[in-house]
Design an enzyme around this catalytic site. Sequence first.
Site, mmCIF file in Angstrom:
data_model
loop_
_atom_site.group_PDB
_atom_site.id
_atom_site.type_symbol
_atom_site.label_atom_id
_atom_site.label_comp_id
_atom_site.label_asym_id
_atom_site.label_seq_id
_atom_site.Cartn_x
_atom_site.Cartn_y
_atom_site.Cartn_z
ATOM 1 N N TYR A 98 0.810 -1.241 0.000
ATOM 2 C CA TYR A 98 0.000 0.000 0.000
ATOM 3 C C TYR A 98 0.838 1.284 0.000
ATOM 4 O O TYR A 98 0.472 2.257 -0.669
ATOM 5 C CB TYR A 98 -1.039 -0.027 1.135
ATOM 6 C CG TYR A 98 -2.255 -0.847 0.747
ATOM 7 C CD1 TYR A 98 -3.375 -0.233 0.191
ATOM 8 C CD2 TYR A 98 -2.258 -2.233 0.869
ATOM 9 C CE1 TYR A 98 -4.475 -0.984 -0.208
ATOM 10 C CE2 TYR A 98 -3.350 -2.991 0.478
ATOM 11 C CZ TYR A 98 -4.455 -2.355 -0.062
ATOM 12 O OH TYR A 98 -5.530 -3.107 -0.471
ATOM 13 N N GLU A 140 -9.083 -7.730 3.341
ATOM 14 C CA GLU A 140 -8.201 -8.703 2.671
ATOM 15 C C GLU A 140 -7.634 -9.695 3.687
ATOM 16 O O GLU A 140 -7.589 -10.903 3.446
ATOM 17 C CB GLU A 140 -7.074 -7.966 1.920
ATOM 18 C CG GLU A 140 -7.616 -7.305 0.639
ATOM 19 C CD GLU A 140 -6.848 -6.068 0.176
ATOM 20 O OE1 GLU A 140 -5.679 -5.875 0.571
ATOM 21 O OE2 GLU A 140 -7.440 -5.258 -0.584
HETATM 22 C C1 HEM Z 1 -7.692 -3.574 -8.772
HETATM 23 C C2 HEM Z 1 -8.471 0.217 -5.888
HETATM 24 C C3 HEM Z 1 -4.202 -0.508 -3.748
HETATM 25 C C4 HEM Z 1 -3.128 -3.693 -7.208
HETATM 26 C C5 HEM Z 1 -8.262 -2.481 -8.168
HETATM 27 C C6 HEM Z 1 -9.540 -1.924 -8.529
HETATM 28 C C7 HEM Z 1 -9.752 -0.859 -7.728
HETATM 29 C C8 HEM Z 1 -8.613 -0.740 -6.857
HETATM 30 C C9 HEM Z 1 -10.963 0.039 -7.705
HETATM 31 C C10 HEM Z 1 -10.479 -2.451 -9.607
HETATM 32 C C11 HEM Z 1 -11.294 -3.548 -9.019
HETATM 33 C C12 HEM Z 1 -12.218 -4.169 -10.024
HETATM 34 O O1 HEM Z 1 -13.286 -3.625 -10.254
HETATM 35 O O2 HEM Z 1 -11.869 -5.198 -10.583
HETATM 36 C C13 HEM Z 1 -7.394 0.317 -5.030
HETATM 37 C C14 HEM Z 1 -7.275 1.303 -3.974
HETATM 38 C C15 HEM Z 1 -6.074 1.100 -3.367
HETATM 39 C C16 HEM Z 1 -5.437 -0.001 -4.057
HETATM 40 C C17 HEM Z 1 -8.323 2.332 -3.652
HETATM 41 C C18 HEM Z 1 -5.453 1.860 -2.222
HETATM 42 C C19 HEM Z 1 -6.136 2.466 -1.262
HETATM 43 C C20 HEM Z 1 -3.527 -1.407 -4.524
HETATM 44 C C21 HEM Z 1 -2.162 -1.797 -4.320
HETATM 45 C C22 HEM Z 1 -1.840 -2.680 -5.319
HETATM 46 C C23 HEM Z 1 -3.024 -2.854 -6.119
HETATM 47 C C24 HEM Z 1 -1.285 -1.308 -3.176
HETATM 48 C C25 HEM Z 1 -0.535 -3.356 -5.595
HETATM 49 C C26 HEM Z 1 0.617 -2.756 -5.546
HETATM 50 C C27 HEM Z 1 -4.279 -3.919 -7.906
HETATM 51 C C28 HEM Z 1 -4.355 -4.882 -8.995
HETATM 52 C C29 HEM Z 1 -5.674 -4.880 -9.435
HETATM 53 C C30 HEM Z 1 -6.372 -3.897 -8.618
HETATM 54 C C31 HEM Z 1 -3.210 -5.708 -9.524
HETATM 55 C C32 HEM Z 1 -6.287 -5.779 -10.512
HETATM 56 C C33 HEM Z 1 -6.753 -5.202 -11.721
HETATM 57 C C34 HEM Z 1 -5.871 -5.252 -12.926
HETATM 58 O O3 HEM Z 1 -4.742 -5.717 -12.937
HETATM 59 O O4 HEM Z 1 -6.373 -4.791 -13.923
HETATM 60 N N1 HEM Z 1 -7.722 -1.740 -7.147
HETATM 61 N N2 HEM Z 1 -6.262 -0.449 -5.045
HETATM 62 N N3 HEM Z 1 -4.026 -2.063 -5.618
HETATM 63 N N4 HEM Z 1 -5.498 -3.357 -7.703
HETATM 64 FE FE1 HEM Z 1 -5.919 -1.996 -6.317
#
Ligand code: HEM
Length: 393
Positions: A98, A140
């Site tokens: 994060y 998570e």
């Molecule tokens: C997917 C928000 C932190 C990696 C998503 C999605 C959202 C989101 C809205 C799309 C979900 C969906 O509808 O499928 C956030 C927020 C974060 C956060 C608000 C922090 C407060 C992180 C962090 C990582 C991460 C720290 C990794 C370093 C991913 C990955 C996806 C994802 C790999 C999958 C979608 C893809 O690869 O297209 N996140 N995220 N996120 N997030 Fe996060």
Amino acid sequence: MLSEKSRPVVEATIGIIGERIPNITPVFYKSMFEARPDLLDGMFSRANQKNGTQPQALAGSIAMFASHLLNHPDSYPDEVLSRVAHKHASLGLLPEEYPTVHEHLFGAIAADLGDAATPEVVAAWDEVYWLMADALIKIEKGLYSQQANDVMFAPFRLISKEPVAEGVVAFEFEPADDTPMTPSVAGQYISIQVVVMDGLRQPRQFTLVPSDPGHRRIVVREDPEGEVSPILHEDIAVGDVLEISNPYGDVTLDPDFHGPLVLVSAGIGITPVVAFLDQLAREDPEREVLVLHADRSEAAWPGRELVRDYVSRMPNAKLVSWLAAPGEGDFAGHMDVSQAEIPEGAEVFMCGPLAFMQSVRSQLVSGGVPGRSIHYEIFGPDLWMLHDEARTA
Ligand code: HEM
């Protein structure tokens, strides 16, 4: 809850932040992947970076979260947090990542806003970010603790690969080691990592469909433009071993709701419907279920025999289809729910392309179905949730 100090600052800047997101996200992602190219190996989907949906979903969800905190100070947008946390958990995301997103996102915000990014503004949005991050981390952690094992991915061997419709193949896997398997709930998905042309691992999510006990089965439509589905279709062979996550996803049937169900799908969006029908046929065969499906033709419709078989075994289930091919299906052309009788008090589950679901949702809402009774699964990052009405109306 947002502090009294940050609240007015977020209120005053949410408009500008929301407006600047399309400019902020490319800078944020570029700097993050330059610093951490390993995040593109097994974690982020390159395809969703290229088409811009994932960056928009991530940054947009923070603005959406902030707006929820302003409008409903005593609650969180639980449904959105749950969807994101399930997706994160399917990718094995850990709390220590994060700060990485924080650093690069806030670097991009500061660069974009220039002088407007005063210490007060940065501190207020920092608070929003960490409130959201902490909420996600907590969910998570809870999801990980419910698993039958403590690994994020385990090796599975492909044991069968069979075409089930035009351009659609079913893959069945069995465990390739002795990692205990978490049982899945109908409607859930797994992430699968596939090694692509340049050696990087690319994860994708696939809904689980009914399989033999102890196996995982998915059904995949080939996207010729895609990076992963052509490899699954053409290169992966029976006997190959792939890394597969535990099952996640919160678009599942509510065990406490016993009223009528409407299951709506188009194309490959049929997969969760098949999983729901399988569960219902086993556990609640008398249930009133209306299945609505749209497709190009009989030949293109995956799982058509399966769906007909479930429906024929359930005395109160009915199937209505809309097929583009002339003379096929109950109706021609696009789905028009007024041609089917939507049962009073039904819960609706939809899966298919976004435009299809938006159209069906507005038809249902105009027909008197409350928005909160309409649930949906989107394949890929959910940009719809950023427009509140799809979740909360
Ligand atoms: C997917 C928000 C932190 C990696 C998503 C999605 C959202 C989101 C809205 C799309 C979900 C969906 O509808 O499928 C956030 C927020 C974060 C956060 C608000 C922090 C407060 C992180 C962090 C990582 C991460 C720290 C990794 C370093 C991913 C990955 C996806 C994802 C790999 C999958 C979608 C893809 O690869 O297209 N996140 N995220 N996120 N997030 Fe996060």
